[in-house]
Design an enzyme around this catalytic site. Structure first.
Site, PDB file in Angstrom:
ATOM      1  N   LYS A  50      -2.621  -7.581 -31.279  1.00  0.00           N
ATOM      2  CA  LYS A  50      -1.399  -7.242 -30.543  1.00  0.00           C
ATOM      3  C   LYS A  50      -1.447  -5.767 -30.134  1.00  0.00           C
ATOM      4  O   LYS A  50      -1.755  -4.895 -30.958  1.00  0.00           O
ATOM      5  CB  LYS A  50      -0.193  -7.528 -31.439  1.00  0.00           C
TER       6      LYS A  50
ATOM      7  N   SER B 151       7.748 -11.041 -30.131  1.00  0.00           N
ATOM      8  CA  SER B 151       7.041 -10.098 -29.285  1.00  0.00           C
ATOM      9  C   SER B 151       5.522 -10.285 -29.288  1.00  0.00           C
ATOM     10  O   SER B 151       4.822  -9.755 -28.430  1.00  0.00           O
ATOM     11  CB  SER B 151       7.372  -8.667 -29.732  1.00  0.00           C
TER      12      SER B 151
ATOM     13  N   SER C 262       8.848 -12.523 -34.569  1.00  0.00           N
ATOM     14  CA  SER C 262       7.851 -12.156 -33.556  1.00  0.00           C
ATOM     15  C   SER C 262       6.459 -12.712 -33.805  1.00  0.00           C
ATOM     16  O   SER C 262       5.609 -12.638 -32.921  1.00  0.00           O
ATOM     17  CB  SER C 262       7.776 -10.630 -33.423  1.00  0.00           C
TER      18      SER C 262
END
Length: 528
Positions: free
Chosen positions: A129, A204, A228
């Site tokens: 990420k 996210s 997330s």
């Protein structure tokens, strides 16, 4: 007890603002239908193996690391133009590192067991990420003003995975500042769901979820402060684990934790195959791995099982989709028939206040009295804080560098009361006690990950509180694994959260293995 007038007003204002903004977005945005475009099926058999299987084959010289890394590079280049999931690659460096791995294996004299013990992920590709520091890669969290910011080192869990032999291929898309359930920002654009390009992969950690679900990654790393990891894994049909807080380091992420956020933020593994969860968790936990007793064998027949089909009817949250309710009921029936256990359906009244609990505790100061960094400050860094009303006006003219979701969150933050509701504080304390007594050290709870299947792009703006199903688990400080349960009639992933007591992560990981065997785990979206 019903919501207070203030709470009802705040909820209505937020929903109305998001609805108006969404309507404006639809009017101002060009229409591009991608409903008939699908990903190609996975054809390379190397892409259909778990990380553990790949590592074993690489150690045994049955396949080279270069071959594996190249296979994933080819898949990324094939699907990423449709997904927009990887935002910066390091393919050339990864191939060089893979060649070094192959040379190391060729020269190793200690045998396969030595390599497995020292380097359990040797030669296996990894995606990260973008909010995590990965040396030489961007670390912006999708904030336009941070364009050009590069990481000078690795976040601790990234470093541990690299030390175990994993080879990063690049960094993946997220929501702006990692605080929304859709991976969209004005630096990298919007990320798509591999099962339906017109739908969101979540946020996210949506870029990670999209890469994994699209067969373009086998293992990844995400972070979770309100769902997330779990929402993207659910929407993309893969496995994800929110670890017991404090076990895996959260250092070197952007934005950094502030206020009490460290108590609720968890870094964890995201994978296509359940067998990779436990070894990844062991590696990422580093010196704290012993706290989880991951080597202790789990016999599911000796556990106590509970099921909660919905939150009890929060007026802020959507009703759970009937297909998800049916999927969870099927899990209950299989557990009872396969294992001979009794799954007890329970109700916890405090869950209906899940959003208010999460929202309240996210805003509380830490032990030193420091409050979380205001969202408008983070939106403006490294410059001055933004003025949300002015950003909204700029957005209406197509001139704001910020997403509609980020502007909406900043507007809500400046209108929210800083004084916590005594009723919500009491509800959280009551719920915490009930859940801990229910689960103990041998309890497993099934709970929906989200009330909807993967939504269409931007539709979460109409239902901004639906993440309460995951967010409340963060505030309760419990470990939880998101597990796929096949596909819906529309061809979208189904799934469920498996929640356990604190430090009992191994129980939900064992359940992930069982559910993968029972329901087939990840499904290739190109062949679905």
């Amino acid at each position: 007890m019903a919501l207070t007038r203030l709470e009802r007003a705040q909820a209505w204002i937020l929903s109305a603002c998001m609805g108006v903004l969404f309507a404006l977005f639809r009017l101002l945005s060009p229409r591009r239908s991608r409903g008939l475009i699908k990903l190609l099926p996975v054809t390379n058999p190397l892409l259909m193996m778990s990380a553990m299987q790949l590592a074993q084959r690489i150690r045994r010289r049955e396949v080279s690391s270069v071959e594996v890394v190249q296979a994933y590079i080819d898949r990324i280049q094939e699907v990423n133009p449709l997904l927009n999931a990887m935002v910066q690659d390091r393919f050339a460096a990864a191939l060089l590192e893979a060649a070094q791995v192959d040379k190391l294996i060729e020269e190793e004299t200690g045998g396969e067991d030595v390599l497995e013990d020292r380097l359990p992920l040797l030669g296996v590709p990894l995606t990260v990420k973008e909010a995590f520091a990965l040396q030489g890669m961007p670390n912006t969290a999708g904030v336009v003003s941070r364009r050009g910011v590069l990481s000078v080192g690795d976040a601790p869990p990234v470093a541990l995975l690299k030390r175990a032999g994993a080879i990063p291929l690049g960094v993946t898309n997220s929501s702006e500042l990692c605080m929304w359930s859709e991976s969209h920002n004005h630096l990298y654009g919007i990320c798509n769901n591999p099962y339906d390009l017109e739908r969101t992969p979540g946020g996210s950690s949506g870029g990670e979820g999209s890469m994994l679900g699209g067969g373009a990654s086998v293992i990844g790393i995400g972070s979770d402060i309100g769902g997330s990891i779990r929402m993207p894994c659910f929407f993309n049909g893969v496995f994800g684990h929110k670890t017991t807080p404090g076990v895996i380091s959260n250092d070197c992420q952007y934005p950094p934790a502030s206020g009490r956020h460290e108590d609720y933020l968890s870094t964890g593994p995201m994978c296509r195959y359940a067998e990779d969860l436990l070894p990844m968790l062991r590696i990422m936990a580093g010196p704290n791995a012993h706290k989880l007793s991951l080597s202790v064998e789990v016999d599911l027949r000796n556990l106590r099982f509970f099921s909660i089909p919905h939150d009890g009817g929060s007026p802020l949250v959507s009703a759970v989709d009937e297909q998800l309710l049916q999927a969870q009921r099927r899990v209950v029936e299989r557990l009872e028939s396969d294992l001979g256990v009794k799954v007890r359906e329970v109700r916890l009244s405090g869950l209906k206040y899940g959003f208010q609990i999460w929202d309240t505790y996210m805003g509380l100061p830490d032990k030193e009295g420091k409050r979380p960094t205001p969202f408008q400050v983070l939106m403006g860094e490294p410059g001055r804080p933004v003025w949300p009303v002015w950003e909204l006006a700029k957005w209406m003219m197509g001139r704001s560098p910020h997403t509609m979701a980020a502007i909406g969150l900043a507007l809500v933050e400046i209108t929210s009361s800083s004084k916590p509701s005594p009723f919500i504080l009491k509800q959280k304390e009551k719920l915490q006690k009930e859940v801990e007594e229910l689960l103990g050290t041998d309890g497993v709870l099934l709970y929906p990950t989200h009330p909807h299947l993967a939504p269409k792009h931007h539709h979460p703006l109409f239902t901004p509180f639906n993440f309460a199903y995951t967010g409340v688990i963060n505030v309760l400080g419990l470990p939880v694994t998101q597990c796929p349960l096949g596909l819906s009639v529309e061809g979208l992933p189904l799934g469920v959260q498996v929640v356990t007591g604190k430090l009992q992560d191994r129980l939900s990981l064992a359940m992930a293995l069982y559910l993968e065997k029972t329901y087939g785990g990840w499904r290739d979206p190109g062949a679905a």
